[in-house]
Design a protein around this motif. Structure first.
Motif, PDB file in Angstrom:
ATOM      1  N   LEU A  22      19.268   5.715  85.943  1.00  0.00           N
ATOM      2  CA  LEU A  22      19.423   4.617  86.902  1.00  0.00           C
ATOM      3  C   LEU A  22      18.053   3.995  87.124  1.00  0.00           C
ATOM      4  CD1 LEU A  22      21.767   6.382  89.514  1.00  0.00           C
ATOM      5  CD2 LEU A  22      22.328   5.349  87.312  1.00  0.00           C
ATOM      6  N   GLY A  54      15.504   0.686  88.293  1.00  0.00           N
ATOM      7  CA  GLY A  54      15.385  -0.420  89.232  1.00  0.00           C
ATOM      8  C   GLY A  54      14.148  -0.291  90.101  1.00  0.00           C
ATOM      9  N   HIS A  55      13.859   0.949  90.482  1.00  0.00           N
ATOM     10  CA  HIS A  55      12.634   1.165  91.253  1.00  0.00           C
ATOM     11  C   HIS A  55      11.415   0.810  90.396  1.00  0.00           C
ATOM     12  CE1 HIS A  55      14.157   2.859  94.955  1.00  0.00           C
ATOM     13  NE2 HIS A  55      14.911   3.722  94.303  1.00  0.00           N
ATOM     14  N   HIS A  83      28.429   7.705  95.893  1.00  0.00           N
ATOM     15  CA  HIS A  83      27.182   6.938  95.884  1.00  0.00           C
ATOM     16  C   HIS A  83      25.979   7.870  95.939  1.00  0.00           C
ATOM     17  CE1 HIS A  83      30.182   4.092  97.640  1.00  0.00           C
ATOM     18  NE2 HIS A  83      29.598   3.267  96.785  1.00  0.00           N
ATOM     19  N   ARG A  85      17.431   2.273  97.746  1.00  0.00           N
ATOM     20  CA  ARG A  85      18.473   1.664  96.910  1.00  0.00           C
ATOM     21  C   ARG A  85      19.717   2.536  96.917  1.00  0.00           C
ATOM     22  NH1 ARG A  85      15.561  -2.173  92.931  1.00  0.00           N
ATOM     23  NH2 ARG A  85      13.439  -2.096  93.742  1.00  0.00           N
ATOM     24  N   TRP A 114      23.285   3.445  94.827  1.00  0.00           N
ATOM     25  CA  TRP A 114      23.770   3.423  93.457  1.00  0.00           C
ATOM     26  C   TRP A 114      25.246   3.864  93.420  1.00  0.00           C
ATOM     27  CZ3 TRP A 114      19.905   1.802  90.101  1.00  0.00           C
ATOM     28  CH2 TRP A 114      18.596   1.899  90.588  1.00  0.00           C
ATOM     29  N   GLN A 142      25.334   1.625  88.466  1.00  0.00           N
ATOM     30  CA  GLN A 142      24.648   0.390  88.793  1.00  0.00           C
ATOM     31  C   GLN A 142      24.214   0.389  90.261  1.00  0.00           C
ATOM     32  OE1 GLN A 142      23.968  -2.123  86.457  1.00  0.00           O
ATOM     33  NE2 GLN A 142      24.733  -0.519  85.081  1.00  0.00           N
ATOM     34  N   GLN A 143      23.160  -0.383  90.531  1.00  0.00           N
ATOM     35  CA  GLN A 143      22.696  -0.538  91.900  1.00  0.00           C
ATOM     36  C   GLN A 143      23.684  -1.404  92.671  1.00  0.00           C
ATOM     37  OE1 GLN A 143      18.483  -1.469  92.380  1.00  0.00           O
ATOM     38  NE2 GLN A 143      18.970  -2.834  94.074  1.00  0.00           N
ATOM     39  N   PRO A 175      17.984  -4.112  97.368  1.00  0.00           N
ATOM     40  CA  PRO A 175      17.304  -2.959  97.976  1.00  0.00           C
ATOM     41  C   PRO A 175      17.211  -3.128  99.494  1.00  0.00           C
ATOM     42  CG  PRO A 175      16.062  -3.822  96.109  1.00  0.00           C
ATOM     43  CD  PRO A 175      17.127  -4.827  96.397  1.00  0.00           C
TER      44      PRO A 175
END
Length: 1088
Positions: free
Chosen positions: A919, A921-922, A937, A948, A950, A956-957, A961
């Motif tokens: 995962l 995104g960060h 989640h 965030r 997920w 997916q996110q 955020p």
């Protein structure tokens, strides 16, 4: 020698009685064997011999001794804590040296012993160990360790003005008769100040041979020891030579033992090596050094073969610092055998008088290059190490991180933390501050240093005003940058500085006896130096109108100066009988208050230069600080007697009782602008707030209503009504979810950072793990610790968790182990779970309590069987950096992990394989991860300051955020109902977020409240609340500090006034557009 109950010395064959009423002194004949005309009848004694004089001279009462020492302290100004080092020799090493020195102390007729060797031979460790051994000597003689003085380069113990006065003061503590004679000499000339005299004057006055001969008992039953460690780091070569020459003249006093350690510097060697009466111990060729080093290596690396150990010893060449550095470097590595081979491949050390440190420097270079091989890492190494070396006084890791994350340097705090962690072989943490061996600093300035590391800040200077380098520097608070050039002109240390009220000028006071005014804009001195004081100038201050400056001095006077003319204003204020340590103007500028080493506070009229009334007396020690209240009606004083006192200006009387609570000297104090509070700073390392109305120190909840350092861990109670937080401020706090207020007192007991906290399943207890290596259990009802701390870990406890039945606690530590603890017995269950090759950062129980999962700095996740205490299967591998956090899913089928590689990964417990893609995104390290109660989640908190959410199905996110924290997010957790997330951050805040999907306000950056036209609103970049596109209408401008509700998902903030705090808005009467007047109500009573 024994002591009778009344304090007189008992000597075999002597009997001493006391004259009380009709009783008379009874004396046996053999007490005065040399006396003539001795008659017992009527107790007539004449022509008494030497022995009687000695006995009476030694009979000092406790009160008289205390008074002598008090006055000497004012005159000599000794260093409060001259013993700066604590490292000792390893048990069983240096035995012969320590025993030889102890025997010499007791039996020898000589005075000086010299222990010498190059840097790294263990001189300071021997000095510390010897001091401890001396205190335990069991002998008929009275053995007294008067002083251990560690000279540390750059610190106050290296200044030539401090050693001899401190030595003399401690000698007076042992011999009151010496102190009395010294005080008489000082009082004959009231202008004498111990630390302001030259070295030759100090030696002549304080260690004068006739004084010592007359006043100190030449008793064969008393031995007094003085240890001077690291003399090569004190003063200059000429100073050291002058001191040693004088110390050698004391050889006639057999009761005095002076032990000196140093490098074999030329000036020291020339003075000591040829003298036959000096005991010498050369550490470079001392018998037994190799055996001691072998014991040291064995204590750390018991698995190393004798052949490899011999190889290491050959390379060490007798240097303890070489061995300790190499051992730490090896122990830090994941592949210890590989690191050992690196050390063994270094070239053999051979002693070369021209280059004695070549093997050590080669080791330092190897440690640095192996630990920081990549170019980016080397860049940060250069900045961090340069900063450590630039700070003359040791600083804490947090202070260093704050300096380096300032604008102009921008080193992330986690980077600084990691660099220091990698530097543990060279830079070590002691008492919360960072230290390094002197030889490492010298290596960095030598030609051997090819890594471009230099002792300086890159684009950053220390936030210092007046300095021992004779300069004053001005700093920009926002940028941390120095403004202009240093202000230079003083010819000695700058003791005190102060800004003018308009900020255009600075005044400074110096040891050169002058006061100087400086123009901040031009950086030039304003006019000529203000001269008049005959001793050093300590405090300086401006009047509120900026027209005058007041100064206090070691000449016992207070002087006022006219800033415009540069001349003294009227006469000096004369009255104090000791150094003036603090001065201040009254708010109306009509009075001056001063505090002095004579223990008094005095008020002065500006116009007449006369004292107002009698001195304000009550303190029993030096008055270090004074201040007027904002209304000018009261004065506050802080003293070395550990108290603060409030004085009424009209009556010159003390108001109420002294404010007591500090356990050390009170150095500084200040009134709050409203005059209702006073803050005080003390030698006891604390800052205290006092309520002036009640004259009582604030209770803890008022003094520390919020965490004062980074929040490392947060967790919800099982019922969701409370949140627990653990912080680097060493406390645990409980918070009410509804009110966001603290519940009860902070839970205090840990002595270092609290790294992890968790609630028990029934909500009745909290467990905490700390950098102090302990786990503690707390009762939620009483807010008290349950039982004793759980001890066993040998390094930081980074993570703790309860089992689902609440019967056990699991802990993970930087010592690379996981341990299980029984809640009932508070004992460890079985052996530690071992397998990780680096720090364990996170642990968690499976829902059925049968397994434990752990994440580590070795980049792996491991599963452990609770019954067998064995690892289950192979490690879960995939992360490319430190695994910071792990958690089980509610059904126990999956594990989630967060890492410094900026990813979150899901793992299948059955197959031990990663599920799907990471995962992503960060944009920075992931500190914390947690499953929602329904397992659908995952929440994550990161160094990128965001939280965030997920989706487990899609990986997916969900949405944008959660933003609001102003520093990295260290901990996250779901509420039991899954509707909220709590987060804790280094910004010292705890935030509550509403993540319920049914909540219409979860659309970020949108205010989804609807007017009668069903029109949504949002906040634009300029801060205006406006209607939606395509043609937005401006409704209301929102002040910047209220725009936290830009993201309505944040529903609570602790503390409530933190940056980006949550704002609750009542939209029930919101009207948008032309109908805005409908919100007006002509009847105010209806609003009530």
């Amino acid at each position: 020698m024994g002591t009778s109950e009344d304090g007189n010395d008992l000597q075999q064959g002597n009997t001493i009685g006391h004259h009380t009423g009709e009783q008379t002194t009874v004396v046996t004949q053999n007490m005065f064997p040399n006396a003539s005309n001795l008659t017992m009848t009527g107790v007539t004694i004449s022509n008494v011999g030497r022995d009687f004089i000695q006995t009476t001279n030694n009979n000092f009462g406790a009160n008289e001794k205390a008074e002598i020492l008090k006055e000497l302290k004012q005159k000599l100004n000794p260093i409060a804590k001259p013993a700066r080092k604590t490292d000792t020799c390893l048990e069983g090493t240096r035995v012969k040296i320590l025993n030889d020195l102890c025997n010499w102390v007791i039996d020898a007729n000589t005075t000086i012993a010299w222990i010498y060797g190059i840097a790294g031979t263990g001189k300071s460790a021997i000095a510390v160990s010897l001091a401890r051994k001396i205190r335990k000597i069991d002998t008929k003689k009275e053995v007294k360790l008067a002083l251990t003085f560690h000279c540390v380069k750059g610190q106050e113990t290296s200044h030539i003005c401090n050693l001899v006065p401190t030595l003399s003061y401690h000698l007076a503590q042992v011999f009151p008769e010496y102190g009395k004679g010294l005080l008489e000499s000082l009082n004959r000339d009231p202008s004498l100040d111990g630390t302001s005299l030259s070295l030759s004057e100090q030696l002549e006055l304080f260690l004068d041979l006739p004084v010592l001969e007359k006043l100190i008992i030449k008793s064969s039953e008393k031995v007094v020891i003085i240890i001077i460690d690291g003399l090569d780091e004190w003063g200059t070569g000429l100073n050291r030579r002058e001191l040693l020459r004088h110390l050698k003249t004391l050889n006639q006093f057999a009761w005095l033992k002076i032990i000196v350690t140093s490098r074999p510097n030329p000036e020291i060697t020339e003075e000591l090596i040829v003298e036959l009466f000096i005991k010498k111990i050369d550490l470079s060729d001392h018998i037994g050094t190799a055996d001691d080093l072998r014991k040291l290596i064995t204590s750390k690396l018991s698995w190393v073969s004798n052949e490899k150990m011999d190889n290491m010893l050959a390379k060490a060449n007798g240097l303890f610092i070489w061995v300790t550095t190499a051992l730490t470097f090896i122990e830090m590595g994941v592949d210890k055998a590989g690191r050992l081979e690196i050390i063994l491949n270094l070239k053999k050390g051979t002693y070369d008088e021209l280059q004695p440190y070549e093997p050590l420097y080669h080791l330092y270079k190897t440690v640095l290059t192996e630990s920081f091989s990549q170019q980016d890492n080397l860049k940060y190494l250069t900045v961090v190490v340069g900063a450590i070396l630039a700070v003359i006084e040791p600083v804490s890791q947090d202070t260093l991180k704050n300096l380096l994350c300032a604008k102009g340097v921008d080193v992330p705090t986690r980077v600084t933390e990691e660099v220091i962690n990698q530097l543990r072989a060279l830079v070590y943490d002691r008492d919360g501050k960072l230290y390094y061996h002197l030889s490492f600093g010298e290596f960095l300035t030598s030609s051997e240093n090819k890594l471009n590391i230099h002792p300086k800040f890159t684009h950053l200077q220390l936030a210092m005003s007046g300095s021992e380098d004779y300069t004053i520097r001005i700093w920009d608070i926002q940028t941390g940058q120095q403004v202009g050039e240093s202000l230079e002109g003083h010819r000695d240390e700058v003791i005190s500085v102060a800004f003018s009220p308009d900020g255009r000028h600075v005044v400074s006071g110096s040891n050169d006896n002058t006061v100087r005014i400086w123009d901040v804009q031009t950086g030039q001195q304003f006019g000529e130096p203000l001269k008049g004081h005959t001793e050093r100038v300590l405090p300086v201050a401006y009047s509120l109108d900026g027209r005058h400056v007041v100064s206090g001095s070691g000449d016992n006077t207070v002087r006022i100066w006219d800033v415009q003319t540069g001349h003294q204003f009227r006469e000096s204020f004369v009255g104090h009988t000791g150094t003036v340590l603090s001065v201040a103007f009254s708010p109306d500028g009509k009075h001056v208050v001063s505090g002095s080493a004579d223990t008094t506070v005095r008020m002065w009229y500006m116009q007449t230069c006369q004292q107002v009334g009698e001195p304000l007396e009550g303190h029993t020690d030096w008055v270090r600080s004074v201040a007027f209240s904002p209304d000018g009606r009261h004065v506050m004083s802080g003293s070395d007697d550990k108290t603060l006192k409030i004085w009424d200006i009209q009556t010159c009387q003390q108001v109420g009782e002294p404010l007591e609570g500090h356990t050390g000297w009170v150095w500084s104090l200040a009134f709050s602008p409203d005059g209702r509070h006073v803050v005080s700073g003390s030698e006891d390392y604390t800052i205290r707030i006092w309520g002036i109305q009640t004259f009582q120190q604030f209770e803890e909840p008022q003094q520390l209503s919020n965490h004062t350092d980074a929040i490392n861990s947060v967790a919800f109670s099982p019922d969701g009504r409370h949140v627990v937080s653990g912080s680097a401020d060493k406390t645990i706090r409980i918070w009410d979810m509804q009110t966001c207020q603290q519940v009860g007192e902070p839970l205090e007991g840990h002595t270092d950072w609290v790294r992890s906290v968790a609630f028990s399943p029934d909500g009745r207890h909290v467990v905490s793990g700390s950098a102090d290596r302990t786990i503690r259990i707390w009762d939620m009802q009483t807010c008290q610790q349950v039982g004793k701390p759980l001890k066993g870990h040998t390094d930081w406890v980074r993570s703790v968790a309860f089992s689902t039945d609440g019967r056990h606690v699991v802990s993970g530590s930087a010592d690379k182990t996981i341990r299980i603890w029984d809640m009932q017995t508070c004992k460890q269950v079985g052996k530690p779970l071992e397998g990780h090759t680096n720090e364990v950062s996170s642990v968690a129980f499976s829902p059925d309590g049968r397994h434990v999962v752990s994440g580590s700095k070795d980049r792996t996740i491991r599963i452990w069987d609770m019954q067998t205490c064995q690892q289950v299967g192979e490690p879960l591998e995939g992360h490319t950096d430190w695994v910071r956090s792990v958690a089980f899913s509610p059904d126990g089928r999956h594990v989630v992990s967060g890492s410094d590689d900026m990813t979150i990964r899901i793992w299948d417990m059955q197959t031990c394989q990663q599920v799907g893609e990471p995962l992503e995104g960060h944009t920075n390290w992931v500190w914390s991860v947690a499953f929602s109660p329904d397992g659908r989640h995952v929440v994550s908190g990161s160094d990128d300051r965001t939280i965030r959410i997920w989706d487990m199905q899609t990986c997916q996110q969900i949405g944008e955020p959660l933003e609001g924290h102003t520093d990295y997010v260290r901990s996250v957790a779901f509420s039991p109902d899954g509707r909220h997330v709590v987060s804790g951050s280094r910004d010292r805040t705890v935030r509550i977020w509403n993540i319920d999907p049914s909540n219409p306000n979860l659309i970020p950056a949108s205010i989804s409240q609807y007017n009668q036209e069903n029109q949504s609103c949002s906040i634009n970049d300029q801060g205006w609340l406006c209607t939606a596109e395509p043609e937005p209408k401006l409704i209301l401008w929102i002040p910047p500090h209220l725009r936290g509700f830009n993201d309505l998902r944040q529903v609570g903030t602790i503390p409530a006034d933190a940056e980006n705090f949550a704002v609750k808005v009542d939209w029930s009467k919101f009207v948008c557009g032309e109908a805005w007047t409908s919100v007006w109500n002509d009847n105010p009573e209806d609003e009530k």
